[in-house]
Design an enzyme around this catalytic site. Structure first.
Site, PDB file in Angstrom:
ATOM      1  N   TYR A  17       2.118 -23.147  22.814  1.00 39.12           N
ATOM      2  CA  TYR A  17       3.453 -24.318  23.291  1.00 39.12           C
ATOM      3  C   TYR A  17       4.511 -22.584  24.155  1.00 39.12           C
ATOM      4  O   TYR A  17       5.431 -22.869  23.341  1.00 39.12           O
ATOM      5  CB  TYR A  17       4.720 -23.914  21.841  1.00 39.12           C
ATOM      6  CG  TYR A  17       3.666 -25.283  20.382  1.00 39.12           C
ATOM      7  CD1 TYR A  17       4.410 -26.512  21.159  1.00 39.12           C
ATOM      8  CD2 TYR A  17       3.762 -24.979  19.813  1.00 39.12           C
ATOM      9  CE1 TYR A  17       3.816 -27.225  20.557  1.00 39.12           C
ATOM     10  CE2 TYR A  17       2.910 -25.697  18.838  1.00 39.12           C
ATOM     11  CZ  TYR A  17       2.860 -26.849  19.189  1.00 39.12           C
ATOM     12  OH  TYR A  17       2.808 -27.824  18.132  1.00 39.12           O
ATOM     13  N   TYR A 143       7.066 -34.506  11.884  1.00 35.03           N
ATOM     14  CA  TYR A 143       5.868 -33.942  12.925  1.00 35.03           C
ATOM     15  C   TYR A 143       4.724 -34.252  12.955  1.00 35.03           C
ATOM     16  O   TYR A 143       4.597 -34.164  11.208  1.00 35.03           O
ATOM     17  CB  TYR A 143       6.049 -32.303  12.767  1.00 35.03           C
ATOM     18  CG  TYR A 143       5.387 -32.034  14.040  1.00 35.03           C
ATOM     19  CD1 TYR A 143       5.304 -31.438  14.713  1.00 35.03           C
ATOM     20  CD2 TYR A 143       3.682 -31.616  13.260  1.00 35.03           C
ATOM     21  CE1 TYR A 143       4.139 -31.218  15.937  1.00 35.03           C
ATOM     22  CE2 TYR A 143       2.491 -30.965  14.028  1.00 35.03           C
ATOM     23  CZ  TYR A 143       2.945 -30.305  15.748  1.00 35.03           C
ATOM     24  OH  TYR A 143       1.730 -30.290  16.267  1.00 35.03           O
ATOM     25  N   ASP A 240       1.484 -39.279   6.108  1.00 31.81           N
ATOM     26  CA  ASP A 240       0.382 -38.274   7.215  1.00 31.81           C
ATOM     27  C   ASP A 240       0.737 -36.675   6.273  1.00 31.81           C
ATOM     28  O   ASP A 240       1.821 -36.055   6.261  1.00 31.81           O
ATOM     29  CB  ASP A 240       1.293 -38.484   8.375  1.00 31.81           C
ATOM     30  CG  ASP A 240       0.851 -36.860   9.075  1.00 31.81           C
ATOM     31  OD1 ASP A 240       0.271 -35.341   8.809  1.00 31.81           O
ATOM     32  OD2 ASP A 240       1.419 -35.984  10.365  1.00 31.81           O
ATOM     33  N   LYS A 269      -6.113 -30.546   8.584  1.00 32.14           N
ATOM     34  CA  LYS A 269      -6.121 -28.993   8.594  1.00 32.14           C
ATOM     35  C   LYS A 269      -7.063 -28.330   7.184  1.00 32.14           C
ATOM     36  O   LYS A 269      -7.803 -27.420   7.116  1.00 32.14           O
ATOM     37  CB  LYS A 269      -3.938 -27.916   7.955  1.00 32.14           C
ATOM     38  CG  LYS A 269      -3.537 -28.565   9.310  1.00 32.14           C
ATOM     39  CD  LYS A 269      -2.329 -28.505   9.233  1.00 32.14           C
ATOM     40  CE  LYS A 269      -1.644 -28.460  10.566  1.00 32.14           C
ATOM     41  NZ  LYS A 269      -0.683 -28.997  11.221  1.00 32.14           N
TER      42      LYS A 269
HETATM   43  C1  LIG Z   1      -0.551 -29.958  12.249  1.00 33.55           C
HETATM   44  C2  LIG Z   1      -0.179 -31.292  12.107  1.00 33.55           C
HETATM   45  C3  LIG Z   1      -0.481 -32.360  12.780  1.00 33.55           C
HETATM   46  C4  LIG Z   1      -1.624 -32.282  14.266  1.00 33.55           C
HETATM   47  O1  LIG Z   1      -2.753 -31.580  13.344  1.00 33.55           O
HETATM   48  P1  LIG Z   1      -3.877 -31.115  14.358  1.00 33.55           P
HETATM   49  O2  LIG Z   1      -5.653 -30.839  14.078  1.00 33.55           O
HETATM   50  O3  LIG Z   1      -2.984 -30.026  15.099  1.00 33.55           O
HETATM   51  O4  LIG Z   1      -3.506 -31.647  15.243  1.00 33.55           O
HETATM   52  C5  LIG Z   1       0.312 -33.433  11.713  1.00 33.55           C
HETATM   53  N1  LIG Z   1       0.723 -33.927  10.664  1.00 33.55           N
HETATM   54  C6  LIG Z   1       1.303 -33.197  10.413  1.00 33.55           C
HETATM   55  C7  LIG Z   1       2.483 -33.423   9.563  1.00 33.55           C
HETATM   56  C8  LIG Z   1       0.105 -31.199  10.801  1.00 33.55           C
HETATM   57  O5  LIG Z   1       0.957 -30.756   9.890  1.00 33.55           O
END
Ligand SMILES: *Cc1c(COP(=O)(O)O)cnc(C)c1O
Length: 420
Positions: A17, A143, A240, A269
């Site tokens: 960013y 996000y 997510d 993650k």
């Molecule tokens: C970090 C994150 C993403 C994106 O994952 P990347 O591996 O960075 O592409 C999507 N959703 C959530 C909730 C996240 O914290």
């Protein structure tokens, strides 16, 4: 040596960013062990960020190192070939995730797993003869990543939507979920879904904790409402859990707080303990059947080059095994307790709007934008690495952090809030 790294970094290397060249000079990390980052000037910082939620076991963990250093092949294509690491990992993920999730699509990053989840939603509706249902519903403040479908469901104000106007699909947004349960909010969700049912393919949210969209917490009861709404209109419900998965909120998956299972679950993650990039989209038999039907597309239309990467799968399997072997629940609860005590003094600081802790997540929200360099310098004086953004100074320590280290992180967050 380090000076040349700095100047070459400035000449050639983008950071997240950021503009080119960057506005601030990044710290140069020369080693990372346990919960500590070693810098080129010899300083050691306790990592308050777990490298963006990922390094739950800290760095150079023996079990994870061993998984990577074993005499193993690096990668083979996943089209037409398979291997033990990917199969064992997928089987393990099915075992530990909410019951109806049975099938696993291995993706190479969190954002890509969201793209795959959205494709599942669209293909599911197509299989049911509803190819006009192409929009996603979500709530503001989310996000979900930086690729385009993922960005389209990020918070429309904080998520840089203005920059992509004209290109980004326009999704259906509910208000930001309230901090405590509010039945009126369930009605708001139900109304919105009913109004747009003909054009909706699915609902996607981060359960219980909205991460990079604002570090907000909400009641798990709203997830139960979403489940009902999704069933009522035959929408695919996507959770997510890329940030919340693997224990961070105090349950293995945040969905477990609500006793609600989604139709599609995204993890990433902490999946590999922060060692390599890998994510996964898990889905139910019903979703898989629809996607695989002729009318749904005859298969899931995605296939990254590095799909199922064996090294990443091996280290992910080691990470999940290590997590479940330890008493992660006590570790997370213990971190939460130390953070609750440690962050309490921030409540009386001028300019602090809110202090909140859930699981192993601590947040101090200011009533203004953080002066990031000043806040970071204050944290560094306490020997801690933090990365504040917008109005937020927050921490999600590695689960292996001992109470003294967590207490130090707490002091650093308070100092950063006072300074920034
Ligand atoms: C970090 C994150 C993403 C994106 O994952 P990347 O591996 O960075 O592409 C999507 N959703 C959530 C909730 C996240 O914290």
């Amino acid at each position: 040596m380090s000076d040349s790294v700095r100047s070459l970094d400035r000449q050639h290397v983008w950071h997240p960013y950021g503009p080119m060249p960057g506005r601030s000079e990044p710290l140069v990390v020369t080693d990372a062990r346990g919960v500590r980052l070693t810098l080129d000037d010899g300083r050691e910082l306790v990592d308050g960020m777990s490298s963006w939620w990922a390094a739950v076991h800290g760095y150079r963990h023996p079990a994870l190192d061993a998984a990577l250093h074993a005499d193993a092949f690096s990668h083979v294509m996943f089209g037409g070939l398979t291997h033990h690491p990917a199969v064992e990992l997928a089987t393990r993920l099915v075992e530990i995730s909410p019951a109806p999730l049975e099938h696993v699509f291995l993706a190479d990053s969190g954002s890509i797993s969201i793209e795959v989840a959205v494709k599942m939603c669209l293909q599911y509706q197509r299989a049911r003869g509803r190819s006009g249902r192409t929009r996603m519903m979500t709530w503001r403040g989310g996000y979900h990543g930086d690729t385009f479908a993922a960005m389209s469901v990020c918070d429309p104000d904080g998520g840089m939507h203005a920059l992509w106007q004209g290109f980004l699909p326009e999704q259906v947004f509910a208000d930001v979920p309230p901090a405590t349960y509010d039945p009126a909010y369930d009605e708001h969700l139900a109304d919105l879904a009913a109004r747009h049912a003909d054009e909706l393919a699915g609902i996607i949210v981060e359960p219980v904790v909205q991460g990079a969209g604002g570090m907000r917490f909400h009641s798990p009861r709203h997830l139960a409402a979403l489940r009902e709404i999704a069933d009522r209109h035959d929408l695919v419900l996507v959770f997510d859990e890329i940030a919340t998965g693997f224990g961070r909120t105090g349950e293995l998956f945040a969905a477990d707080h609500a006793g609600v299972a989604p139709d599609v679950l995204c993890v990433g993650k902490a999946l590999t303990g922060g060692y390599l990039t890998m994510a996964a989209a898990l889905c139910t038999a019903a979703v898989a059947e629809a996607v695989s039907a002729d009318g749904g597309g005859g298969g899931l239309m995605h296939g990254p080059t590095f799909m199922g990467n064996p090294l990443a799968a091996r280290v992910a399997l080691a990470s999940v095994t290590e997590l479940l072997r330890r008493d992660w629940r006590s570790e997370v609860a213990g971190i939460g307790e130390v953070l609750t005590t440690g962050l309490a003094p921030a409540r009386s600081l001028p300019g602090v709007r809110d202090v909140r802790v859930l699981g192993a997540i601590g947040v101090v929200q200011l009533d203004h934008s953080v002066d990031v360099p000043v806040a970071q310098a204050a944290a560094e004086r306490h020997g801690v690495w933090l990365r504040p953004f917008r109005d937020l100074i927050y921490t999600m320590p590695p689960f292996v952090a001992v109470p003294d280290d967590v207490a130090r992180i707490g002091e650093a967050v308070v100092a950063a809030a006072a300074a920034g």
